[in-house]
Write a protein that holds these residues in place. Structure first.
Motif, PDB file in Angstrom:
ATOM      1  N   TYR A   1       0.832  -1.203   0.000  1.00 21.28           N
ATOM      2  CA  TYR A   1       0.000   0.000   0.000  1.00 21.28           C
ATOM      3  C   TYR A   1       0.871   1.259   0.000  1.00 21.28           C
ATOM      4  O   TYR A   1       0.617   2.214  -0.742  1.00 21.28           O
ATOM      5  CB  TYR A   1      -0.925  -0.011   1.223  1.00 21.28           C
ATOM      6  N   SER A   2       1.913   1.251   0.823  1.00 25.19           N
ATOM      7  CA  SER A   2       2.818   2.399   0.895  1.00 25.19           C
ATOM      8  C   SER A   2       3.510   2.637  -0.444  1.00 25.19           C
ATOM      9  O   SER A   2       3.698   3.782  -0.864  1.00 25.19           O
ATOM     10  CB  SER A   2       3.870   2.180   1.994  1.00 25.19           C
ATOM     11  N   ALA A   3       3.886   1.556  -1.109  1.00 29.86           N
ATOM     12  CA  ALA A   3       4.521   1.677  -2.423  1.00 29.86           C
ATOM     13  C   ALA A   3       3.601   2.384  -3.404  1.00 29.86           C
ATOM     14  O   ALA A   3       4.034   3.225  -4.200  1.00 29.86           O
ATOM     15  CB  ALA A   3       4.903   0.296  -2.952  1.00 29.86           C
ATOM     16  N   GLY A   4       2.320   2.057  -3.341  1.00 33.73           N
ATOM     17  CA  GLY A   4       1.352   2.704  -4.224  1.00 33.73           C
ATOM     18  C   GLY A   4       1.250   4.197  -3.954  1.00 33.73           C
ATOM     19  O   GLY A   4       1.145   4.995  -4.889  1.00 33.73           O
ATOM     20  N   GLN A   5       1.285   4.588  -2.682  1.00 33.45           N
ATOM     21  CA  GLN A   5       1.204   6.006  -2.334  1.00 33.45           C
ATOM     22  C   GLN A   5       2.423   6.779  -2.833  1.00 33.45           C
ATOM     23  O   GLN A   5       2.311   7.897  -3.348  1.00 33.45           O
ATOM     24  CB  GLN A   5       1.080   6.169  -0.812  1.00 33.45           C
ATOM     25  N   VAL A   6       3.607   6.176  -2.658  1.00 35.93           N
ATOM     26  CA  VAL A   6       4.841   6.824  -3.121  1.00 35.93           C
ATOM     27  C   VAL A   6       4.817   6.976  -4.642  1.00 35.93           C
ATOM     28  O   VAL A   6       5.150   8.033  -5.188  1.00 35.93           O
ATOM     29  CB  VAL A   6       6.077   6.003  -2.684  1.00 35.93           C
ATOM     30  N   ALA A   7       4.432   5.899  -5.340  1.00 36.19           N
ATOM     31  CA  ALA A   7       4.391   5.940  -6.804  1.00 36.19           C
ATOM     32  C   ALA A   7       3.398   6.982  -7.307  1.00 36.19           C
ATOM     33  O   ALA A   7       3.669   7.686  -8.291  1.00 36.19           O
ATOM     34  CB  ALA A   7       4.022   4.556  -7.350  1.00 36.19           C
ATOM     35  N   LYS A   8       2.264   7.113  -6.632  1.00 41.42           N
ATOM     36  CA  LYS A   8       1.243   8.077  -7.059  1.00 41.42           C
ATOM     37  C   LYS A   8       1.786   9.499  -7.015  1.00 41.42           C
ATOM     38  O   LYS A   8       1.617  10.272  -7.972  1.00 41.42           O
ATOM     39  CB  LYS A   8       0.021   7.949  -6.137  1.00 41.42           C
ATOM     40  N   GLU A   9       2.453   9.865  -5.929  1.00 42.07           N
ATOM     41  CA  GLU A   9       2.980  11.225  -5.826  1.00 42.07           C
ATOM     42  C   GLU A   9       4.090  11.467  -6.838  1.00 42.07           C
ATOM     43  O   GLU A   9       4.160  12.541  -7.453  1.00 42.07           O
ATOM     44  CB  GLU A   9       3.498  11.500  -4.415  1.00 42.07           C
ATOM     45  N   ALA A  10       4.965  10.467  -7.034  1.00 40.13           N
ATOM     46  CA  ALA A  10       6.042  10.618  -8.013  1.00 40.13           C
ATOM     47  C   ALA A  10       5.480  10.796  -9.421  1.00 40.13           C
ATOM     48  O   ALA A  10       5.943  11.648 -10.184  1.00 40.13           O
ATOM     49  CB  ALA A  10       6.972   9.401  -7.959  1.00 40.13           C
ATOM     50  N   PHE A  11       4.459   9.994  -9.778  1.00 43.95           N
ATOM     51  CA  PHE A  11       3.829  10.114 -11.096  1.00 43.95           C
ATOM     52  C   PHE A  11       3.201  11.493 -11.273  1.00 43.95           C
ATOM     53  O   PHE A  11       3.292  12.101 -12.346  1.00 43.95           O
ATOM     54  CB  PHE A  11       2.759   9.036 -11.284  1.00 43.95           C
ATOM     55  N   ASN A  12       2.538  11.986 -10.226  1.00 39.45           N
ATOM     56  CA  ASN A  12       1.895  13.302 -10.315  1.00 39.45           C
ATOM     57  C   ASN A  12       2.903  14.391 -10.669  1.00 39.45           C
ATOM     58  O   ASN A  12       2.634  15.266 -11.492  1.00 39.45           O
ATOM     59  CB  ASN A  12       1.200  13.647  -8.997  1.00 39.45           C
TER      60      ASN A  12
END
Length: 314
Positions: free
Chosen positions: A200-211
């Motif tokens: 779940y944490s990986a998904g949150q980090v990836a989301k912000e980086a993609f943004n």
């Protein structure tokens, strides 16, 4: 909403980012050594989970170290907007590291669930986990301060998975105590739960980086603040076409000011400079481009849109 604007100047930001990256690498290296010794002694899959997480933390922290150094490099002839996106790339790489550790832990915990094993030397395992919690808390305090001052995406990503480490270590202490009472299934069960949280944490980090990599606009409340500041002048009649994005620690702002048609160019330029200074005071280090438009042109555009409608000219 999360404020994505840095508050420190470039010189202070550089010092703070270097402090955070060096502290992260040092903490990860120390924890790897003590957790490896604890795993060899206890044979606990939960301790192994924590060790693997620290190994990946070290890899991610090293990536951060190089990415932050690159991101701090000033703009050059080939990168006129600077190198700030290196931080977002580092955040994305960390997300992959974090996700990889989660998948590995799921596999390992299922295997240990099928074939449970007793845990040895409970005292050693507990002592190491307490030490890990204290070391991680110290690092998180440093990172929280740096994030408040710089709003670095890379340090945010690093801090996020160290927060998961904190929860991991607390859960492992509970698992070790329960396993010592004969509840051997608790060891792999807690490891599995930690693995799900890591994913779940990986998904949150990836989301912000993609943004950030895809130049997502600032949150609406921050855009409203920018428009309020831009139009807070008696001779400014309005503003439109606001565009914003973030690259590393730099906020980029582009907008059009609406001014009186008969205003001299030198006067309109002076007003634009005044509004730019006000925005830069509110958002230190921002890269701002302001275009001046005669108000009548904006009105004609609105009239054209209304007159055209969805079915063409009336």
């Amino acid at each position: 909403m999360d404020d994505r604007r840095p508050t420190a100047n470039n010189h202070d930001s550089a010092k703070l980012l270097k402090l955070a990256t060096y502290a992260s690498v040092t903490t990860a290296a120390v924890l790897i050594v003590v957790k490896l010794a604890a795993y060899i002694t206890t044979n606990s899959v939960s301790v192994l989970a924590s060790l693997i997480d620290s190994l990946l933390d070290a890899g991610a922290s090293v990536i951060n170290l190089f990415a932050v150094r690159y991101a701090l490099a000033p703009p050059d002839s080939e990168h006129r907007f600077g190198h700030g996106k290196a931080e977002s790339i580092a955040g994305l790489a960390q997300a992959m590291f974090i996700a990889g550790s989660g998948v590995f832990l799921i596999i390992e915990s299922i295997e240990r669930w099928v074939q449970p094993r007793p845990i040895n030397e409970l005292g050693v395992g507990l002592a190491v986990m307490v030490f890990a919690i204290v070391a991680t808390l110290i690092l998180l305090v440093i990172q929280a301060y740096v994030i408040r001052r710089t709003n670095s995406v890379a340090i945010k990503a690093d801090s996020l998975h160290y927060k998961t480490d904190l929860l991991t270590n607390a859960a492992i202490i509970v698992a070790l105590l329960l396993s010592q009472q004969g509840w051997y299934a608790m060891d792999p069960l807690f490891a599995f739960g930690v693995a799900i949280y890591i994913l779940y944490s990986a998904g949150q980090v990836a989301k912000e980086a993609f943004n950030d990599l895809l130049d997502r606009e600032l949150p609406d409340d921050q855009r409203d603040d920018i428009l309020r500041i831009a139009t807070d002048h008696p001779q400014v009649l309005g503003a439109h076409d606001l565009r914003t994005r973030v690259s590393g620690r730099t906020v980029y702002i582009q907008l059009h000011l609406e001014l009186d048609d008969d205003m001299h160019l030198s006067e309109s330029h002076k007003i634009a400079d005044n509004r730019e200074a006000a925005l830069r005071q509110a958002i230190p280090g921002a890269d701002i481009v302001i275009h001046q438009d005669p108000a009548s042109i904006v009105e004609r555009r609105i009239d054209d849109v209304i007159g055209t409608g969805e079915n063409g000219p009336s």
